[in-house]
Design a protein around this motif. Structure first.
Motif, PDB file in Angstrom:
ATOM      1  N   GLY A 242       0.768  -1.243   0.000  1.00 21.13           N
ATOM      2  CA  GLY A 242       0.000   0.000   0.000  1.00 21.13           C
ATOM      3  C   GLY A 242       0.794   1.284   0.000  1.00 21.13           C
ATOM      4  O   GLY A 242       0.251   2.354   0.289  1.00 21.13           O
ATOM      5  N   TYR A 314      -4.039   2.092   3.063  1.00 18.10           N
ATOM      6  CA  TYR A 314      -5.371   1.555   2.750  1.00 18.10           C
ATOM      7  C   TYR A 314      -5.921   2.043   1.407  1.00 18.10           C
ATOM      8  O   TYR A 314      -6.574   1.301   0.687  1.00 18.10           O
ATOM      9  CB  TYR A 314      -6.364   1.936   3.856  1.00 18.10           C
ATOM     10  N   TRP A 315      -5.722   3.349   1.121  1.00 19.72           N
ATOM     11  CA  TRP A 315      -6.275   3.957  -0.090  1.00 19.72           C
ATOM     12  C   TRP A 315      -7.783   3.714  -0.162  1.00 19.72           C
ATOM     13  O   TRP A 315      -8.302   3.187  -1.115  1.00 19.72           O
ATOM     14  CB  TRP A 315      -5.549   3.465  -1.350  1.00 19.72           C
ATOM     15  N   GLU A 316      -8.447   4.154   0.905  1.00 20.49           N
ATOM     16  CA  GLU A 316      -9.895   3.974   1.004  1.00 20.49           C
ATOM     17  C   GLU A 316     -10.568   5.351   1.166  1.00 20.49           C
ATOM     18  O   GLU A 316     -10.682   5.874   2.281  1.00 20.49           O
ATOM     19  CB  GLU A 316     -10.236   3.069   2.204  1.00 20.49           C
ATOM     20  N   GLU A 349       1.872   2.624  10.936  1.00 15.15           N
ATOM     21  CA  GLU A 349       1.335   1.796   9.857  1.00 15.15           C
ATOM     22  C   GLU A 349       2.220   1.872   8.615  1.00 15.15           C
ATOM     23  O   GLU A 349       2.505   0.856   7.969  1.00 15.15           O
ATOM     24  CB  GLU A 349      -0.079   2.249   9.499  1.00 15.15           C
ATOM     25  N   LYS A 447      -5.866  -0.083  15.441  1.00 14.24           N
ATOM     26  CA  LYS A 447      -6.191  -0.790  14.189  1.00 14.24           C
ATOM     27  C   LYS A 447      -7.668  -1.186  14.155  1.00 14.24           C
ATOM     28  O   LYS A 447      -8.308  -1.168  13.102  1.00 14.24           O
ATOM     29  CB  LYS A 447      -5.313  -2.033  14.037  1.00 14.24           C
ATOM     30  N   GLN A 451     -10.550  -0.020  11.328  1.00 16.17           N
ATOM     31  CA  GLN A 451     -11.505  -0.871  10.628  1.00 16.17           C
ATOM     32  C   GLN A 451     -12.918  -0.310  10.727  1.00 16.17           C
ATOM     33  O   GLN A 451     -13.695  -0.379   9.773  1.00 16.17           O
ATOM     34  CB  GLN A 451     -11.460  -2.297  11.209  1.00 16.17           C
ATOM     35  N   MET A 454     -13.199   2.501   8.255  1.00 15.42           N
ATOM     36  CA  MET A 454     -13.304   2.040   6.873  1.00 15.42           C
ATOM     37  C   MET A 454     -14.675   1.450   6.567  1.00 15.42           C
ATOM     38  O   MET A 454     -15.104   1.439   5.412  1.00 15.42           O
ATOM     39  CB  MET A 454     -12.209   1.009   6.583  1.00 15.42           C
TER      40      MET A 454
END
Length: 473
Positions: A242, A314-316, A349, A447, A451, A454
């Motif tokens: 990532g 992540y690129w979210e 991260e 973490k 989640q 996201m």
């Protein structure tokens, strides 16, 4: 004559324009000693026309540069330093921020679209859907297909701004990142200004092939942060975890390009501005450190500042910010501590991903930038990474690097980059002060919060019977 004869002769000077997302600075260094002689800083306003949109005024950016240059030169003159000894100016800037202007009038055709902006999400999704296997990563550019980069912003401008569309059709449109806009204006503008960039900025447009080191015909059919870079040498390393593969530097026409793995965090120092302007929790950045130091813990509160989605690893873009772990005991001091921890967790991260991609574990982290003045943050960073954090005594190393490159350029050659000629920079080292088990526990909880950030659209709220809804994990 008397005033002129009293001027201090320091030899060649080199300056740097540091045009960032939230402010502009102009700094002047002694090319022999790397001493910062004087500088001036001006804040930049951001506008938010719609949710997820972030813009800045190109004219304000340019005017801030002029103001910083004028004020810095005034300060040098007051110190009896001869400003005619400034031999070169380097530029470091907010890289992916995108501008289009009219080469005949010199007028911007729209506001600058800032790198944080999310309006191009639908364009990104269309591009990913066209990619075999819906792969976000693009090997030619070393970048994931993301709202972060310039090409999709340029596509939006061409499709949605009539002035831009008309200027493109009549061959009057000039596109660039902030460095291109500033250099074009400073070298004459509509009267012969130089339209250029360098390979490091070009490599963030999604239009530049990092292997051929040139604009790519196939790609040109595509039509505010924390950044951690690891030098991987003259051969690009493509990330499996990532990160971005980007051009670190190329110091001369005949010199090889050196590449880096980079992790980009959308919200780091900007979290301070958010706490100040949006929530009113603090009045100054210094107050943030004082509040956090008062409690010394977040008391189980975790903050994920995904205001513009989550970037590396992540690129979210659909992620949203979350503050969780609140109790009746939680107060603004705990939130201040959680905000500082959030910066450190995001860095952790990225560092983990770099260690995995390169196979070489970093033994210490070197830092720079405005937030390094926060000593509590530096200690937190060392604790969460479980490695020392090294802070230089002169924190303006980004601007210093731009000045060094400019001073060493062909035709200028007033700054030697030979290792034995470089002045050693004094630094302060922050050693980890908590045990690794405690660090890992806090990181694991963070973490879990990520989640949730996201998956916030699918998270089911829980009613506690009093009409209060909250999320559990």
């Amino acid at each position: 004559m008397a005033a002129s004869s009293n001027r201090i002769m320091l030899g060649p000077l080199v300056a740097a324009i540091d045009q960032g997302t939230s402010s502009t600075r102009f700094l002047v260094f002694n090319a022999k000693t790397a001493e910062l002689l004087s500088h001036h800083q001006v804040e930049i306003k951001q506008s938010f026309p719609k949710e997820g949109w972030v813009e800045e005024d190109p004219k304000e950016i340019l005017q801030s540069v002029y103001e910083c240059m004028d004020r810095t030169c005034e300060k040098l003159t007051q110190l009896n330093i001869d400003i005619s000894n400034i031999k070169a100016i380097g530029v470091t800037n907010q890289r992916e921020t995108t501008l289009v202007w009219d080469k005949e009038t010199g007028e911007p055709l729209y506001n600058a679209i800032v790198w944080l902006d999310l309006r191009t999400q639908s364009t990104v999704e269309r591009l990913i859907n066209k990619t075999p296997g819906r792969n976000k990563n693009h090997l030619k550019t070393g970048l994931p297909i993301s709202t972060y980069f310039s090409a999709v912003k340029l596509r939006w401008l061409m499709d949605n701004v009539e002035k831009v569309h008309e200027a493109v059709l009549s061959h009057r449109a000039m596109f660039g990142t902030v460095d291109s806009w500033l250099i074009w204006c400073l070298t004459g503008g509509k009267k012969g200004g130089v339209h250029c960039t360098d390979v490091t900025n070009a490599s963030r447009t999604m239009l530049f092939n990092i292997h051929t080191m040139d604009w790519d015909p196939e790609l040109c059919n595509y039509g505010t942060g924390c950044f951690l870079l690891k030098n991987v040498g003259t051969k690009p390393v493509m990330s499996d975890h990532g990160l971005l593969t980007t051009v670190a530097y190329k110091l001369g026409r005949d010199k090889p390009a050196c590449y880096a793995l980079e992790g980009s965090v959308a919200i780091a120092g900007a979290v301070v501005r958010w706490l100040k302007d949006n929530l009113g929790i603090i009045q100054t950045s210094t107050e943030l450190e004082e509040l956090a130091a008062d409690v010394g813990t977040s008391y189980g509160c975790y903050f994920v500042p995904a205001f513009s989605g989550l970037y590396a690893p992540y690129w979210e873009p659909s992620a949203r910010g979350i503050i969780c772990g609140l109790t009746q005991f939680t107060n603004r001091s705990h939130l201040a501590f959680a905000a500082l921890e959030a910066v450190c967790f995001q860095t952790r991260e990225i560092l983990d991903a770099m260690n995995q991609d390169s196979g070489i574990h970093l033994s210490q982290l070197q830092v720079d930038g405005g937030m390094t003045s926060n000593r509590l943050l530096m200690q937190l960073q060392a604790d969460i990474l479980c490695i020392p954090v090294v802070k230089p005594s002169m924190p303006e190393t980004t601007a210093l690097g731009a000045a060094m490159a400019a001073g060493a350029a062909e035709g200028v050659s007033v700054w030697s980059l030979t290792p034995e000629d470089l002045t050693e920079v004094t630094s302060e080292k922050f050693e980890p002060q908590i045990n690794p088990e405690e660090s890992e526990l806090r990181y694991a909880r963070w973490k879990k919060a990520v989640q949730r950030a996201m998956n916030w659209e699918t998270t089911e709220p829980v009613n506690n019977g009093n009409g209060v809804f909250f999320c559990l994990f």
